[in-house]
Design a protein around this motif. Structure first.
Motif, short mmCIF file in Angstrom:
data_model
loop_
_atom_site.label_atom_id
_atom_site.label_comp_id
_atom_site.label_asym_id
_atom_site.label_seq_id
_atom_site.Cartn_x
_atom_site.Cartn_y
_atom_site.Cartn_z
N VAL A 40 -7.54 3.88 -14.46
CA VAL A 40 -8.54 4.16 -13.43
C VAL A 40 -8.36 3.22 -12.25
CG1 VAL A 40 -11.01 4.18 -12.89
CG2 VAL A 40 -10.19 5.14 -15.06
N ARG A 41 -8.11 1.94 -12.53
CA ARG A 41 -7.94 0.96 -11.44
C ARG A 41 -6.76 1.33 -10.56
NH1 ARG A 41 -5.30 -4.04 -11.13
NH2 ARG A 41 -4.78 -3.93 -13.35
N ALA A 42 -5.66 1.72 -11.17
CA ALA A 42 -4.48 2.12 -10.39
C ALA A 42 -4.76 3.40 -9.59
CB ALA A 42 -3.28 2.31 -11.31
N ARG A 43 -5.46 4.32 -10.21
CA ARG A 43 -5.75 5.60 -9.55
C ARG A 43 -6.66 5.42 -8.35
NH1 ARG A 43 -3.57 10.68 -9.06
NH2 ARG A 43 -5.20 12.19 -8.58
N MET A 44 -7.58 4.47 -8.41
CA MET A 44 -8.58 4.32 -7.36
C MET A 44 -8.19 3.30 -6.29
SD MET A 44 -10.80 6.49 -8.59
CE MET A 44 -12.33 6.25 -7.69
N SER A 45 -7.16 2.49 -6.53
CA SER A 45 -6.76 1.45 -5.58
C SER A 45 -5.86 2.06 -4.51
CB SER A 45 -6.02 0.32 -6.30
OG SER A 45 -6.84 -0.25 -7.31
N ILE A 46 -6.22 1.89 -3.25
CA ILE A 46 -5.53 2.63 -2.18
C ILE A 46 -5.05 1.73 -1.05
CG2 ILE A 46 -6.78 4.76 -2.63
CD1 ILE A 46 -8.56 4.04 -0.18
N LEU A 47 -4.07 2.24 -0.34
CA LEU A 47 -3.70 1.68 0.96
C LEU A 47 -4.80 2.04 1.95
CD1 LEU A 47 -1.57 0.49 3.01
CD2 LEU A 47 -0.79 2.86 3.29
N ASN A 48 -5.25 1.06 2.73
CA ASN A 48 -6.30 1.31 3.71
C ASN A 48 -6.08 0.37 4.88
OD1 ASN A 48 -8.55 2.41 4.86
ND2 ASN A 48 -10.03 1.58 3.40
N ALA A 49 -5.48 0.88 5.96
CA ALA A 49 -5.08 0.06 7.10
C ALA A 49 -5.68 0.61 8.38
CB ALA A 49 -3.56 -0.01 7.21
N TYR A 50 -6.17 -0.30 9.25
CA TYR A 50 -6.87 0.11 10.47
C TYR A 50 -6.30 -0.59 11.69
CZ TYR A 50 -10.56 1.57 7.19
OH TYR A 50 -11.27 2.16 6.16
#
Length: 466
Positions: free
Chosen positions: A401-411
């Motif tokens: 679940v941790r791997a599935r929910m952890s995302i790239l998020n860049a602004y």
């Protein structure tokens, strides 16, 4: 002349020609309506078994319609040959045929003119009237890289250090939310949430916890709050057509960017094939998925040349499988829309990393061009909808679940916008921050929560403590 010779009657020949014209010009519309209806009621499901069926149904419907077309035409010719019709019937069908021709040509001319208006090329031949006029509205890019894992997940589960790419983004001025989680575990849940600035847990009641019907979230992706908010403020909604369900096309967009495949590169002819029986030829040309992705990267670089301020939404099925590219951009496999998604691909870790490295390279090129070509510093959001599926014998539920929910998020939020960000910001707050800072809105930031659910029961949400 041939019909007149066979029937020995100019009136009957004209009648047959009129009937053929009616069938010719209505075919594309009939096919599109049937495909949309079948997709909505049978394929908009959270079910891996039907994920490739829409492309297959496209061809199956053609086969059935062509058989029906031939049967109807043969029956009509038999009736016309045996019966006598008044001149009024012929005139009526001629009028209907003419009406259909005018309607189709009007639609095609309008669509072609619209496409030409927003045709953008970054070269010396660009018409000066198409170059952006100075304004205070920055272009906004929302780029979804499907299945892109967060940096720490890549290092922990794949043994890959992604710091070169992340450091490049930081040098360009990006803020990396390196503790970010997706709010939901599936594309068809995360995108309607982020694009509509809200949690969608209420779908448990609306659709039912045990339902796998995706019609509501699909429509929320297409007709979303973020795009409508910006359109009301003078933005042009540019949608990049993807190779997956809800983002395959979008009738609500002002401009749809797609790969012009096969024989029909001319805009007029391409639109004609969508509305007439020529659609058969178009559908049977196998889509080149590699070229679809490469075309999206190319076209993204050209968006700054559009005169109006733009909100550009791009959902790229990369680095998500199928693994088409190696790290150097060489094409390894030629999947089509008919077999795009297959089971067992997430376990191919080397192929995933290879494709991710190639995506990094292309993303760097695109970001550099967009920033360089933009007269006004743009807003750029690079985000994954969810992470990968880590499925091994040694992977526990928590790690999965941790791997599935952890995302790239860049602004990239110019003019001080980055100061509004924080390291654990999640997609549900993305446009709340953007709209508050750049458009003086007053959206309250929501608590950053992550909700996991299984694909077969997508609305049976479980709040995760990650």
């Amino acid at each position: 002349m041939l019909l007149r010779y066979c029937l020995s009657d100019a009136g009957k020949s004209g009648l047959i020609v009129s009937l053929i014209m009616v069938l010719f010009f209505t075919y594309g519309h009939i096919h599109a309506q049937i495909l949309e209806w079948i997709s909505k009621y049978f394929f908009y499901k959270a079910d891996f078994k039907v994920i490739n069926y829409a492309a297959r149904a496209d061809i199956a419907i053609h086969i059935l319609l062509l058989i029906l077309f031939i049967v109807i035409l043969k029956k009509l010719i038999t009736i016309v040959r045996k019966k006598t019709f008044s001149i009024r019937v012929t005139h009526y069908l001629n009028t209907v045929s003419l009406f259909l021709i005018v309607i189709n040509l009007s639609y095609i001319i309008f669509y072609t003119a619209k496409a030409e208006k927003y045709e953008y090329r970054h070269d010396s031949r660009v018409k000066t009237s198409y170059i952006r006029e100075t304004s205070q509205k920055p272009d906004i890019y929302y780029i979804i890289l499907d299945g892109y894992a967060r940096g720490d997940i890549l290092k922990e589960f794949y043994g890959f250090d992604n710091s070169e790419f992340l450091d490049y983004l930081r040098r360009k001025g990006f803020f990396i939310a390196d503790k970010s989680y997706s709010n939901y575990a599936w594309t068809f849940l995360s995108l309607p949430s982020s694009l509509n600035l809200k949690y969608i847990n209420y779908l448990s009641d609306t659709a039912g916890k045990l339902s796998n019907d995706l019609r509501i979230p699909y429509e929320m992706i297409k007709n979303n709050y973020a795009a409508n908010f910006l359109k009301k403020r003078g933005y042009l909604f540019v949608h990049f057509n993807s190779t997956w369900g809800a983002t395959l096309r979008n009738r609500y967009a002002d401009v749809q960017v797609s790969y012009k495949k096969g024989l029909f590169n001319d805009e007029f002819i391409r639109v004609l094939t969508k509305t007439t029986i020529l659609k058969v030829i178009d559908s049977f040309i196998i889509e080149n998925l590699a070229e679809v992705h490469l075309n999206a990267f190319r076209k993204l670089e050209e968006i700054p040349e559009i005169k109006e301020p733009t909100f550009t939404f791009v959902h790229m099925i990369l680095p998500h499988h199928p693994y088409i590219f190696d790290r150097h951009g060489n094409i390894k496999s030629p999947p089509t829309m008919l077999n795009q998604f297959t089971l067992g691909k997430w376990e191919m870790k080397d192929e995933y990393i290879d494709q991710l490295i190639f995506v990094n390279k292309k993303t760097e090129e695109v970001i550099g061009k967009i920033i360089e070509r933009s007269e006004i510093p743009p807003i750029i959001i690079i985000q994954s909808d969810h992470g990968p599926q880590i499925l091994t014998a040694n992977t526990g539920v928590k790690e999965y679940v941790r791997a599935r929910m952890s995302i790239l998020n860049a602004y990239y939020l110019p003019e001080g916008g980055n100061k509004m960000l924080y390291h654990s910001i999640s997609p549900v707050n993305t446009f709340r921050v953007v709209f508050n800072y750049y458009f003086q809105s007053e959206f309250e930031l929501l608590e950053d929560n992550a909700y996991f659910s299984k694909m077969e029961q997508p609305y049976n949400f479980l709040k995760m403590n990650l």
